[in-house]
Design a protein around this motif. Structure first.
Motif, PDB file in Angstrom:
ATOM      1  N   ASP A  25      -4.761   4.122  14.747  1.00 30.29           N
ATOM      2  CA  ASP A  25      -5.796   3.121  14.499  1.00 30.29           C
ATOM      3  C   ASP A  25      -6.409   3.380  13.127  1.00 30.29           C
ATOM      4  OD1 ASP A  25      -7.600   1.068  14.847  1.00 30.29           O
ATOM      5  OD2 ASP A  25      -8.974   2.237  16.085  1.00 30.29           O
ATOM      6  N   GLN A  26      -5.813   2.803  12.108  1.00 29.74           N
ATOM      7  CA  GLN A  26      -6.281   2.983  10.741  1.00 29.74           C
ATOM      8  C   GLN A  26      -6.085   1.700   9.946  1.00 29.74           C
ATOM      9  OE1 GLN A  26      -3.180   5.430  11.254  1.00 29.74           O
ATOM     10  NE2 GLN A  26      -2.226   3.416  11.289  1.00 29.74           N
ATOM     11  N   TRP A  27      -6.635   1.665   8.724  1.00 29.33           N
ATOM     12  CA  TRP A  27      -6.416   0.510   7.867  1.00 29.33           C
ATOM     13  C   TRP A  27      -4.957   0.438   7.449  1.00 29.33           C
ATOM     14  CZ3 TRP A  27     -10.943   2.151   4.223  1.00 29.33           C
ATOM     15  CH2 TRP A  27     -12.162   1.713   4.766  1.00 29.33           C
ATOM     16  N   SER A  28      -4.399  -0.756   7.472  1.00 29.28           N
ATOM     17  CA  SER A  28      -3.121  -0.983   6.807  1.00 29.28           C
ATOM     18  C   SER A  28      -3.387  -1.085   5.307  1.00 29.28           C
ATOM     19  CB  SER A  28      -2.483  -2.281   7.309  1.00 29.28           C
ATOM     20  OG  SER A  28      -3.260  -3.400   6.881  1.00 29.28           O
ATOM     21  N   VAL A  29      -2.344  -1.061   4.506  1.00 30.58           N
ATOM     22  CA  VAL A  29      -2.514  -1.224   3.062  1.00 30.58           C
ATOM     23  C   VAL A  29      -3.126  -2.577   2.748  1.00 30.58           C
ATOM     24  CG1 VAL A  29      -1.321  -1.363   0.836  1.00 30.58           C
ATOM     25  CG2 VAL A  29      -0.663   0.392   2.500  1.00 30.58           C
ATOM     26  N   ASP A  30      -2.698  -3.608   3.443  1.00 32.20           N
ATOM     27  CA  ASP A  30      -3.261  -4.941   3.200  1.00 32.20           C
ATOM     28  C   ASP A  30      -4.753  -4.969   3.504  1.00 32.20           C
ATOM     29  OD1 ASP A  30      -0.923  -6.156   2.320  1.00 32.20           O
ATOM     30  OD2 ASP A  30      -0.315  -6.750   4.339  1.00 32.20           O
ATOM     31  N   GLU A  31      -5.167  -4.329   4.594  1.00 28.81           N
ATOM     32  CA  GLU A  31      -6.595  -4.281   4.912  1.00 28.81           C
ATOM     33  C   GLU A  31      -7.364  -3.522   3.843  1.00 28.81           C
ATOM     34  OE1 GLU A  31      -7.146  -4.235   9.675  1.00 28.81           O
ATOM     35  OE2 GLU A  31      -5.885  -2.634   8.871  1.00 28.81           O
ATOM     36  N   LEU A  32      -6.827  -2.414   3.379  1.00 30.14           N
ATOM     37  CA  LEU A  32      -7.470  -1.637   2.326  1.00 30.14           C
ATOM     38  C   LEU A  32      -7.670  -2.477   1.067  1.00 30.14           C
ATOM     39  CD1 LEU A  32      -8.418   1.020   0.966  1.00 30.14           C
ATOM     40  CD2 LEU A  32      -5.994   1.469   0.453  1.00 30.14           C
ATOM     41  N   LEU A  33      -6.640  -3.184   0.661  1.00 28.49           N
ATOM     42  CA  LEU A  33      -6.725  -3.993  -0.557  1.00 28.49           C
ATOM     43  C   LEU A  33      -7.740  -5.122  -0.402  1.00 28.49           C
ATOM     44  CD1 LEU A  33      -2.938  -4.179  -1.515  1.00 28.49           C
ATOM     45  CD2 LEU A  33      -4.705  -2.727  -2.545  1.00 28.49           C
ATOM     46  N   ARG A  34      -7.791  -5.725   0.773  1.00 28.75           N
ATOM     47  CA  ARG A  34      -8.772  -6.793   1.004  1.00 28.75           C
ATOM     48  C   ARG A  34     -10.196  -6.246   0.958  1.00 28.75           C
ATOM     49  NH1 ARG A  34      -4.919  -8.793   4.845  1.00 28.75           N
ATOM     50  NH2 ARG A  34      -5.986  -7.712   6.547  1.00 28.75           N
ATOM     51  N   LEU A  35     -10.414  -5.104   1.576  1.00 26.70           N
ATOM     52  CA  LEU A  35     -11.737  -4.501   1.569  1.00 26.70           C
ATOM     53  C   LEU A  35     -12.181  -4.141   0.152  1.00 26.70           C
ATOM     54  CD1 LEU A  35     -11.355  -2.158   4.657  1.00 26.70           C
ATOM     55  CD2 LEU A  35     -13.025  -4.000   4.446  1.00 26.70           C
ATOM     56  N   ALA A  36     -11.271  -3.561  -0.608  1.00 27.68           N
ATOM     57  CA  ALA A  36     -11.606  -3.173  -1.978  1.00 27.68           C
ATOM     58  C   ALA A  36     -11.933  -4.387  -2.834  1.00 27.68           C
ATOM     59  CB  ALA A  36     -10.453  -2.382  -2.587  1.00 27.68           C
ATOM     60  N   ALA A  37     -11.139  -5.449  -2.700  1.00 27.50           N
ATOM     61  CA  ALA A  37     -11.358  -6.654  -3.500  1.00 27.50           C
ATOM     62  C   ALA A  37     -12.686  -7.314  -3.142  1.00 27.50           C
ATOM     63  CB  ALA A  37     -10.209  -7.634  -3.285  1.00 27.50           C
ATOM     64  N   ALA A  38     -13.048  -7.278  -1.865  1.00 19.72           N
ATOM     65  CA  ALA A  38     -14.286  -7.926  -1.430  1.00 19.72           C
ATOM     66  C   ALA A  38     -15.525  -7.130  -1.807  1.00 19.72           C
ATOM     67  CB  ALA A  38     -14.254  -8.129   0.084  1.00 19.72           C
ATOM     68  N   ARG A  39     -15.420  -5.811  -1.772  1.00 16.06           N
ATOM     69  CA  ARG A  39     -16.604  -4.971  -1.966  1.00 16.06           C
ATOM     70  C   ARG A  39     -16.734  -4.416  -3.370  1.00 16.06           C
ATOM     71  NH1 ARG A  39     -15.329  -5.288   3.096  1.00 16.06           N
ATOM     72  NH2 ARG A  39     -16.794  -4.872   4.793  1.00 16.06           N
ATOM     73  N   TYR A  40     -15.647  -4.347  -4.112  1.00 21.33           N
ATOM     74  CA  TYR A  40     -15.727  -3.748  -5.446  1.00 21.33           C
ATOM     75  C   TYR A  40     -14.561  -4.270  -6.280  1.00 21.33           C
ATOM     76  CZ  TYR A  40     -18.054  -0.179  -8.260  1.00 21.33           C
ATOM     77  OH  TYR A  40     -18.820   0.474  -9.190  1.00 21.33           O
ATOM     78  N   PRO A  41     -14.700  -5.435  -6.895  1.00 25.01           N
ATOM     79  CA  PRO A  41     -13.579  -6.028  -7.652  1.00 25.01           C
ATOM     80  C   PRO A  41     -13.086  -5.086  -8.741  1.00 25.01           C
ATOM     81  CG  PRO A  41     -15.367  -7.605  -7.376  1.00 25.01           C
ATOM     82  CD  PRO A  41     -15.894  -6.276  -6.908  1.00 25.01           C
ATOM     83  N   VAL A  42     -11.791  -5.172  -9.008  1.00 29.23           N
ATOM     84  CA  VAL A  42     -11.182  -4.368 -10.068  1.00 29.23           C
ATOM     85  C   VAL A  42     -11.905  -4.643 -11.371  1.00 29.23           C
ATOM     86  CG1 VAL A  42      -9.100  -3.989 -11.427  1.00 29.23           C
ATOM     87  CG2 VAL A  42      -8.939  -4.260  -8.961  1.00 29.23           C
ATOM     88  N   GLY A  43     -12.243  -3.560 -12.094  1.00 26.67           N
ATOM     89  CA  GLY A  43     -12.978  -3.690 -13.337  1.00 26.67           C
ATOM     90  C   GLY A  43     -14.408  -3.227 -13.186  1.00 26.67           C
ATOM     91  N   ALA A  44     -14.963  -3.328 -11.961  1.00 24.75           N
ATOM     92  CA  ALA A  44     -16.354  -2.936 -11.762  1.00 24.75           C
ATOM     93  C   ALA A  44     -16.556  -1.436 -11.924  1.00 24.75           C
ATOM     94  CB  ALA A  44     -16.811  -3.366 -10.372  1.00 24.75           C
ATOM     95  N   ALA A  45     -15.483  -0.672 -11.706  1.00 32.79           N
ATOM     96  CA  ALA A  45     -15.582   0.788 -11.848  1.00 32.79           C
ATOM     97  C   ALA A  45     -14.953   1.263 -13.137  1.00 32.79           C
ATOM     98  CB  ALA A  45     -14.920   1.463 -10.659  1.00 32.79           C
ATOM     99  N   GLY A  46     -14.774   0.351 -14.067  1.00 31.05           N
ATOM    100  CA  GLY A  46     -14.201   0.760 -15.338  1.00 31.05           C
ATOM    101  C   GLY A  46     -12.708   0.760 -15.348  1.00 31.05           C
TER     102      GLY A  46
END
Length: 213
Positions: A189-210
């Motif tokens: 019971d863990q995140w799939s890669v697709d779930e991880l990518l969706r969570l990251a995109a929703a909570r911290y768009p690429v570029g926000a962390a430099g």
């Protein structure tokens, strides 16, 4: 489990005994492990998100079934501004032959210090939950085939920290805040890669962390 917006008053590698689970919105404890299989690892990362995975023991067939999907899509994960850090509750010596080809940091935590700090548990339900049975059977069959081919090794017959660990996933921002968290109810019971990518995109768009894709 901590509610969103909670703060964990933890020091470097100090066990947080009053905390069961970290939830989205909590501030993660800083973590540094000199026992890392690859190199010294620090969490949080000031320039990227960190996907902190808590797995079970070295050579765990179910863990490797999932982690192979992470290996296959690691370039995609990195392009999304995410750094993978994976923990096992086995020694570095035991881990090395099992994770030699992993393209991300692997931390050996045989005393389960970080497991306690981040509230990651063990339970008989990790294997008894019917939702785990299909993945467990598939993982064992896959691992057995890979062992026969000489591509993987069997886990050690004795596991000092047991075989009943539950997985956990945390997505940690550069400031140490927990952006999302999942504490597994069974062994697969863990995140799939697709779930991880969706969570990251929703909570911290690429570029926000430099970073940039």
């Amino acid at each position: 489990m901590l509610e969103p917006g909670s703060v964990v008053p933890a020091r470097l590698l100090t066990s947080v005994t009053s905390v069961t689970h970290l939830a989205a919105g909590a501030a993660s404890a800083s973590a540094s492990a000199s026992a890392s299989v690859s190199a010294s690892v620090s969490v949080p990362d000031p320039e990227r998100l960190v996907h902190l995975q808590f797995r079970r023991f070295a050579g765990c067939p179910v863990c490797h079934l999932h982690l192979r999907s992470v290996v296959r899509r690691h370039a995609e994960i990195e392009a999304a501004g995410i750094r993978e850090v994976v923990l096992f509750h086995s020694s570095a010596e035991e881990l090395r032959p099992h994770v030699a080809d992993f393209p991300f940091a692997v931390i050996a935590d045989p005393r389960q210090r970080l497991y306690r700090e981040f509230g990651v548990e063990s339970s008989p339900r990790s294997l008894l939950d019917p939702r785990a049975w299909g993945p467990v059977l598939w993982a064992i069959a896959r691992s057995a085939a890979e062992v026969v081919r000489g591509r993987e090794r069997l886990p050690a017959p004795r596991q000092p920290n047991g075989r009943l660990g539950l997985p956990a996933d945390l997505l940690i921002g550069p400031d140490g805040g927990v952006l999302a968290a999942k504490y597994g109810e069974h062994v697969y019971d863990q995140w799939s890669v697709d779930e991880l990518l969706r969570l990251a995109a929703a909570r911290y768009p690429v570029g926000a962390a430099g970073t940039s894709a």
